[in-house]
Design a protein around this motif. Sequence first.
Motif, PDB file in Angstrom:
ATOM      1  N   GLU A 286      -2.646   1.442  -5.060  1.00  0.00           N
ATOM      2  CA  GLU A 286      -2.948   2.848  -4.744  1.00  0.00           C
ATOM      3  C   GLU A 286      -3.895   2.928  -3.550  1.00  0.00           C
ATOM      4  O   GLU A 286      -3.691   3.725  -2.627  1.00  0.00           O
ATOM      5  CB  GLU A 286      -3.596   3.536  -5.944  1.00  0.00           C
ATOM      6  N   VAL A 287      -4.931   2.100  -3.587  1.00  0.00           N
ATOM      7  CA  VAL A 287      -5.929   2.089  -2.511  1.00  0.00           C
ATOM      8  C   VAL A 287      -5.279   1.736  -1.179  1.00  0.00           C
ATOM      9  O   VAL A 287      -5.518   2.390  -0.155  1.00  0.00           O
ATOM     10  CB  VAL A 287      -7.065   1.097  -2.845  1.00  0.00           C
ATOM     11  N   MET A 288      -4.446   0.708  -1.158  1.00  0.00           N
ATOM     12  CA  MET A 288      -3.806   0.288   0.091  1.00  0.00           C
ATOM     13  C   MET A 288      -2.816   1.329   0.609  1.00  0.00           C
ATOM     14  O   MET A 288      -2.730   1.571   1.819  1.00  0.00           O
ATOM     15  CB  MET A 288      -3.108  -1.064  -0.094  1.00  0.00           C
ATOM     16  N   MET A 289      -2.079   1.966  -0.294  1.00  0.00           N
ATOM     17  CA  MET A 289      -1.101   2.974   0.146  1.00  0.00           C
ATOM     18  C   MET A 289      -1.790   4.219   0.700  1.00  0.00           C
ATOM     19  O   MET A 289      -1.367   4.771   1.720  1.00  0.00           O
ATOM     20  CB  MET A 289      -0.161   3.323  -1.004  1.00  0.00           C
ATOM     21  N   LYS A 290      -2.855   4.666   0.045  1.00  0.00           N
ATOM     22  CA  LYS A 290      -3.608   5.809   0.567  1.00  0.00           C
ATOM     23  C   LYS A 290      -4.212   5.480   1.923  1.00  0.00           C
ATOM     24  O   LYS A 290      -4.238   6.319   2.840  1.00  0.00           O
ATOM     25  CB  LYS A 290      -4.711   6.208  -0.420  1.00  0.00           C
ATOM     26  N   ASN A 291      -4.687   4.257   2.066  1.00  0.00           N
ATOM     27  CA  ASN A 291      -5.259   3.816   3.340  1.00  0.00           C
ATOM     28  C   ASN A 291      -4.185   3.812   4.426  1.00  0.00           C
ATOM     29  O   ASN A 291      -4.437   4.218   5.567  1.00  0.00           O
ATOM     30  CB  ASN A 291      -5.860   2.416   3.177  1.00  0.00           C
ATOM     31  N   ALA A 292      -2.987   3.367   4.096  1.00  0.00           N
ATOM     32  CA  ALA A 292      -1.887   3.348   5.067  1.00  0.00           C
ATOM     33  C   ALA A 292      -1.535   4.758   5.526  1.00  0.00           C
ATOM     34  O   ALA A 292      -1.282   5.001   6.719  1.00  0.00           O
ATOM     35  CB  ALA A 292      -0.660   2.672   4.457  1.00  0.00           C
ATOM     36  N   LEU A 293      -1.549   5.693   4.597  1.00  0.00           N
ATOM     37  CA  LEU A 293      -1.231   7.077   4.946  1.00  0.00           C
ATOM     38  C   LEU A 293      -2.293   7.682   5.860  1.00  0.00           C
ATOM     39  O   LEU A 293      -1.984   8.537   6.698  1.00  0.00           O
ATOM     40  CB  LEU A 293      -1.083   7.918   3.673  1.00  0.00           C
ATOM     41  N   ARG A 294      -3.528   7.229   5.716  1.00  0.00           N
ATOM     42  CA  ARG A 294      -4.585   7.715   6.608  1.00  0.00           C
ATOM     43  C   ARG A 294      -4.426   7.161   8.019  1.00  0.00           C
ATOM     44  O   ARG A 294      -4.995   7.707   8.964  1.00  0.00           O
ATOM     45  CB  ARG A 294      -5.963   7.326   6.058  1.00  0.00           C
ATOM     46  N   HIS A 295      -3.690   6.077   8.157  1.00  0.00           N
ATOM     47  CA  HIS A 295      -3.464   5.454   9.465  1.00  0.00           C
ATOM     48  C   HIS A 295      -1.964   5.422   9.754  1.00  0.00           C
ATOM     49  O   HIS A 295      -1.405   4.378  10.091  1.00  0.00           O
ATOM     50  CB  HIS A 295      -4.063   4.049   9.490  1.00  0.00           C
ATOM     51  N   ALA A 296      -1.356   6.598   9.638  1.00  0.00           N
ATOM     52  CA  ALA A 296       0.110   6.700   9.724  1.00  0.00           C
ATOM     53  C   ALA A 296       0.658   6.227  11.069  1.00  0.00           C
ATOM     54  O   ALA A 296       1.793   5.753  11.149  1.00  0.00           O
ATOM     55  CB  ALA A 296       0.544   8.142   9.454  1.00  0.00           C
ATOM     56  N   SER A 297      -0.123   6.333  12.120  1.00  0.00           N
ATOM     57  CA  SER A 297       0.349   5.903  13.436  1.00  0.00           C
ATOM     58  C   SER A 297       0.535   4.384  13.502  1.00  0.00           C
ATOM     59  O   SER A 297       1.226   3.871  14.392  1.00  0.00           O
ATOM     60  CB  SER A 297      -0.628   6.337  14.532  1.00  0.00           C
ATOM     61  N   ASN A 298      -0.059   3.676  12.546  1.00  0.00           N
ATOM     62  CA  ASN A 298       0.070   2.220  12.479  1.00  0.00           C
ATOM     63  C   ASN A 298       0.777   1.802  11.184  1.00  0.00           C
ATOM     64  O   ASN A 298       0.537   0.721  10.651  1.00  0.00           O
ATOM     65  CB  ASN A 298      -1.327   1.576  12.549  1.00  0.00           C
ATOM     66  N   MET A 299       1.653   2.664  10.698  1.00  0.00           N
ATOM     67  CA  MET A 299       2.257   2.477   9.379  1.00  0.00           C
ATOM     68  C   MET A 299       3.032   1.174   9.266  1.00  0.00           C
ATOM     69  O   MET A 299       2.970   0.485   8.238  1.00  0.00           O
ATOM     70  CB  MET A 299       3.174   3.656   9.051  1.00  0.00           C
ATOM     71  N   ASN A 300       3.791   0.808  10.284  1.00  0.00           N
ATOM     72  CA  ASN A 300       4.594  -0.408  10.198  1.00  0.00           C
ATOM     73  C   ASN A 300       3.716  -1.641   9.978  1.00  0.00           C
ATOM     74  O   ASN A 300       4.045  -2.523   9.178  1.00  0.00           O
ATOM     75  CB  ASN A 300       5.427  -0.586  11.470  1.00  0.00           C
ATOM     76  N   SER A 301       2.585  -1.677  10.660  1.00  0.00           N
ATOM     77  CA  SER A 301       1.657  -2.799  10.488  1.00  0.00           C
ATOM     78  C   SER A 301       1.048  -2.799   9.095  1.00  0.00           C
ATOM     79  O   SER A 301       0.848  -3.865   8.484  1.00  0.00           O
ATOM     80  CB  SER A 301       0.551  -2.735  11.543  1.00  0.00           C
ATOM     81  N   HIS A 302       0.758  -1.620   8.564  1.00  0.00           N
ATOM     82  CA  HIS A 302       0.214  -1.531   7.206  1.00  0.00           C
ATOM     83  C   HIS A 302       1.235  -1.990   6.175  1.00  0.00           C
ATOM     84  O   HIS A 302       0.872  -2.641   5.176  1.00  0.00           O
ATOM     85  CB  HIS A 302      -0.259  -0.105   6.908  1.00  0.00           C
ATOM     86  N   MET A 303       2.498  -1.665   6.401  1.00  0.00           N
ATOM     87  CA  MET A 303       3.538  -2.116   5.484  1.00  0.00           C
ATOM     88  C   MET A 303       3.617  -3.645   5.474  1.00  0.00           C
ATOM     89  O   MET A 303       3.754  -4.265   4.418  1.00  0.00           O
ATOM     90  CB  MET A 303       4.880  -1.515   5.884  1.00  0.00           C
ATOM     91  N   LYS A 304       3.531  -4.245   6.653  1.00  0.00           N
ATOM     92  CA  LYS A 304       3.552  -5.707   6.741  1.00  0.00           C
ATOM     93  C   LYS A 304       2.348  -6.311   6.032  1.00  0.00           C
ATOM     94  O   LYS A 304       2.465  -7.330   5.335  1.00  0.00           O
ATOM     95  CB  LYS A 304       3.565  -6.141   8.211  1.00  0.00           C
ATOM     96  N   ALA A 305       1.187  -5.689   6.219  1.00  0.00           N
ATOM     97  CA  ALA A 305      -0.033  -6.197   5.584  1.00  0.00           C
ATOM     98  C   ALA A 305       0.059  -6.100   4.060  1.00  0.00           C
ATOM     99  O   ALA A 305      -0.287  -7.053   3.341  1.00  0.00           O
ATOM    100  CB  ALA A 305      -1.242  -5.419   6.090  1.00  0.00           C
ATOM    101  N   MET A 306       0.539  -4.969   3.566  1.00  0.00           N
ATOM    102  CA  MET A 306       0.661  -4.795   2.120  1.00  0.00           C
ATOM    103  C   MET A 306       1.687  -5.745   1.529  1.00  0.00           C
ATOM    104  O   MET A 306       1.504  -6.278   0.427  1.00  0.00           O
ATOM    105  CB  MET A 306       1.016  -3.337   1.789  1.00  0.00           C
ATOM    106  N   LEU A 307       2.777  -5.981   2.249  1.00  0.00           N
ATOM    107  CA  LEU A 307       3.785  -6.933   1.789  1.00  0.00           C
ATOM    108  C   LEU A 307       3.188  -8.334   1.694  1.00  0.00           C
ATOM    109  O   LEU A 307       3.472  -9.078   0.745  1.00  0.00           O
ATOM    110  CB  LEU A 307       4.991  -6.925   2.732  1.00  0.00           C
ATOM    111  N   GLU A 308       2.365  -8.686   2.652  1.00  0.00           N
ATOM    112  CA  GLU A 308       1.712  -9.995   2.641  1.00  0.00           C
ATOM    113  C   GLU A 308       0.832 -10.140   1.399  1.00  0.00           C
ATOM    114  O   GLU A 308       0.846 -11.183   0.731  1.00  0.00           O
ATOM    115  CB  GLU A 308       0.871 -10.172   3.905  1.00  0.00           C
ATOM    116  N   VAL A 309       0.079  -9.098   1.080  1.00  0.00           N
ATOM    117  CA  VAL A 309      -0.788  -9.129  -0.104  1.00  0.00           C
ATOM    118  C   VAL A 309       0.050  -9.211  -1.378  1.00  0.00           C
ATOM    119  O   VAL A 309      -0.231 -10.024  -2.280  1.00  0.00           O
ATOM    120  CB  VAL A 309      -1.702  -7.890  -0.143  1.00  0.00           C
ATOM    121  N   ALA A 310       1.088  -8.387  -1.458  1.00  0.00           N
ATOM    122  CA  ALA A 310       1.939  -8.369  -2.650  1.00  0.00           C
ATOM    123  C   ALA A 310       2.609  -9.720  -2.874  1.00  0.00           C
ATOM    124  O   ALA A 310       2.716 -10.198  -4.010  1.00  0.00           O
ATOM    125  CB  ALA A 310       2.991  -7.270  -2.523  1.00  0.00           C
TER     126      ALA A 310
END
Length: 293
Positions: free
Chosen positions: A120-144
């Motif tokens: 939840e924390v990571m997804m909310k953080n990604a939404l706050r930085h929507a202009s960098n969403m693709n990078s956040h998706m990669k980062a979250m996938l790495e963690v998962a």
Amino acid sequence: MPDILSKYTEIVNQRLKELLDLKNVHPMIKDAMNYSIMAGGKRLRPTLNIMANALLSGNMRETLDIACAIEMIHTYSLIHDDLPAMDNDDLRRGKPTSHVMFGEAFAILCGDGLLNFSYEVMMKNALRHASNMNSHMKAMLEVATGAGVYGMITGQCGDIENEGQILTEVELKQVHEHKTGAMIKASLLSGLLLCDPRQEYIDALTVYGNNIGLTFQIVDDVLDIVGDAKKMGKTLGKDKTSKKFTFPTLYGVEKSMKIAEEKTEEAVNAMKVFGTRGQELTDLAQFILKREK
């Protein structure tokens, strides 16, 4: 707390307190989650995330919630690891473990809560930085991936399955790479990936992460034999009691530490591609090798 870690510990702890000031949740879960997450610890994994992000001049405020989420995942894994069905530990970070304080049922739910809340924390953080969403998706996938069946969980399964068994060095490394190394590597790469890095930087940090991950586990196993229980804040000698096969089991303490030194050198060499920007992570690799708790 060494300076190399204390530089970021207060920042991480403050944000964790803010994130875990939970509203409208069961009070027992709120208390249990806060008890375990704020019980102390080196905050190594969130520090790795922040340092890796800084390699390419990232925004610490953008990666901070990912760093905190990683600490939540790490803490959940410790809570479950301490349960009677697994390592059956009564002491963690110098304090009674979660199941001792809150009972087994709430300890399991507390771990589940921290794991789910981290996403939840990571997804909310990604939404706050929507202009960098693709990078956040990669980062979250790495963690998962690091935390899941391809990473830490497979390592834990191997650790349990191999109790009482004799392993080769290759088999032992495979367990450690998943159990410990996967989340250490994920901590690093999730910070770096927010900065749209070149492949050579990803490759270098992967080599660094793999080597310090193995070093961390080797030193941990050595300290279980020769460490100071007060400094460690946990019961020592558990590996022998549980009949776990470790590097000291295979090679003894002295040769195990020699291997750890070699892995540290490989990690340090990998950081050269970053020039002077890699100094903090170079220093941290040396701390992991020489730590006493």
